[in-house]
Design a protein around this motif. Structure first.
Motif, PDB file in Angstrom:
ATOM      1  N   LEU A  63       0.863  -1.170   0.000  1.00 49.51           N
ATOM      2  CA  LEU A  63       0.000   0.000   0.000  1.00 49.51           C
ATOM      3  C   LEU A  63       0.905   1.226   0.000  1.00 49.51           C
ATOM      4  O   LEU A  63       1.929   1.245   0.693  1.00 49.51           O
ATOM      5  CB  LEU A  63      -0.905   0.003   1.230  1.00 49.51           C
ATOM      6  CG  LEU A  63      -1.879  -1.169   1.323  1.00 49.51           C
ATOM      7  CD1 LEU A  63      -2.726  -1.061   2.580  1.00 49.51           C
ATOM      8  CD2 LEU A  63      -2.783  -1.229   0.095  1.00 49.51           C
ATOM      9  N   LEU A  97      -9.727  -1.997   4.000  1.00 51.53           N
ATOM     10  CA  LEU A  97      -9.225  -0.635   4.177  1.00 51.53           C
ATOM     11  C   LEU A  97     -10.229   0.235   4.932  1.00 51.53           C
ATOM     12  O   LEU A  97      -9.838   1.138   5.672  1.00 51.53           O
ATOM     13  CB  LEU A  97      -8.905  -0.011   2.821  1.00 51.53           C
ATOM     14  CG  LEU A  97      -7.632  -0.534   2.166  1.00 51.53           C
ATOM     15  CD1 LEU A  97      -7.370   0.187   0.861  1.00 51.53           C
ATOM     16  CD2 LEU A  97      -6.439  -0.339   3.090  1.00 51.53           C
ATOM     17  N   ALA A 111      -2.861   1.118  -3.890  1.00 54.00           N
ATOM     18  CA  ALA A 111      -2.323  -0.232  -3.732  1.00 54.00           C
ATOM     19  C   ALA A 111      -1.548  -0.590  -4.990  1.00 54.00           C
ATOM     20  O   ALA A 111      -2.043  -0.400  -6.106  1.00 54.00           O
ATOM     21  CB  ALA A 111      -3.448  -1.242  -3.490  1.00 54.00           C
TER      22      ALA A 111
END
Lengths: 108, 216
Positions: free
Chosen positions: B9, B85, B34
């Motif tokens: 990430l 996330l 990402a």
């Protein structure tokens, strides 16, 4: 019967090899024939040899493994249970393989 | 069906690139990014696949300020990644802030540290359970070498964060330090001045040891 002592050490000797310590002379003894030579098991390799065994590329591999696998790996699997060629249950498994103490908080 | 194989990430995106057969792309995750490759299955655990992923993460780290590496084998659907996330956003953003503009240095200590002696007798009047005994054995076996404190002190002004892994006998103990990217030479010099032969320093690396668990 005297026995020859073999030293295996990674520490370099402080004395030159050709200097022998002074010792009190002993009375002469009858010569005993030496037994046939046998292959002695090898002791730990001297430091220089050990370093040559692990070239820099191997050290790099150790770093790669440490960096990527230190915190575990994720394993993915698909499991399908079928009966008479009919798929009944589908299980998607995503498992984390890791040492427990790497992810669990330390116990106080 | 293809899924996302997540390498890291990141705080920012960069043009996509290829390493071996992997084409690394970026997807926007509401402010985060990402670095991913589209794959049908995760890579087989092998030296070549480990090296390939390591090279990709290192390349990301060279070009981007903030990189949080993912675990090896992290294959996931895009929807699942967005769900994760949503739950872990604050943790990941904090991690990105921590590693931004910084790099990881690793110090390994050669030789297994001696285990602390463990008394085989319980204190008088108490009974040690099997679990307690094993826990005591584990604590005694996992020790950091005394020289680790010397290293910690030597780089205290450079290290933003530190993590330690005790040796287990088979694996050496290690210290991981997060430092500013411009201070690698100063870090190496600080440890070199100690003149300790029983350790080795490697780096700079992407902050592998300071990545949070993306998968809760």
């Amino acid at each position: 019967m005297s026995r020859r002592k073999v030293r295996h050490s990674t520490v370099p000797s402080a004395k030159p090899a050709n200097v022998r310590p002074v010792a009190t002379p002993l009375p002469r003894r009858r010569t005993i024939p030496r037994p046939p030579a046998r292959a002695l098991p090898r002791g730990p390799a001297p430091r220089q040899e050990a370093e040559s065994i692990f070239p820099p590329s191997e050290t790099s591999l150790a770093d790669v493994i440490d960096n990527l696998l230190n915190r575990g790996v994720v394993l993915n699997a698909d499991l399908i249970l079928a009966l008479a060629d009919v798929d009944l249950i589908y299980v998607r498994l995503s498992a984390l393989l890791c040492a427990a103490d790497r992810i669990l908080p330390p116990q106080r | 069906m293809k899924a996302l194989y997540v390498f890291a990430l990141t705080g920012d995106a960069m043009p996509s690139f290829a390493v071996d057969e992997h084409r690394v792309e970026f997807i926007d995750l509401d402010g985060l990014h990402a670095a991913i490759a589209w794959r049908t299955e995760p890579p087989i655990l092998s030296e070549s696949s480990l090296r390939a992923q390591h090279d990709i993460v290192m390349r990301l780290s060279e070009h981007l300020d903030a990189v949080v590496p993912a675990r090896f084998g992290a294959l996931i659907d895009e929807r699942e990644l967005r769900d994760i996330l949503a739950v872990r956003r604050e943790t990941i953003q904090n991690a990105l802030s921590l590693v931004r503009g910084r790099t990881q240095m690793t110090v390994r200590f050669r030789g297994a540290p001696r285990s602390k002696p463990l008394s085989d007798r319980s204190p008088v009047g108490t009974v040690m359970t099997g679990a307690a005994y094993l826990e005591a054995r584990r604590r005694a076996a996992r020790t950091m070498p005394a020289v680790a404190n010397v290293v910690t002190t030597a780089v205290a002004e450079l290290a933003i964060a530190e993590r330690s892994e005790a040796g287990t006998g088979r694996t050496p103990a290690a210290l991981y330090h997060l430092i500013d990217r411009g201070k690698v030479s100063a870090y190496v010099d600080a440890i070199s001045r100690l003149q300790l032969r029983a350790l080795s320093v490697s780096g700079p690396w992407a902050p592998f040891a300071f990545a949070p668990d993306l998968w809760p």
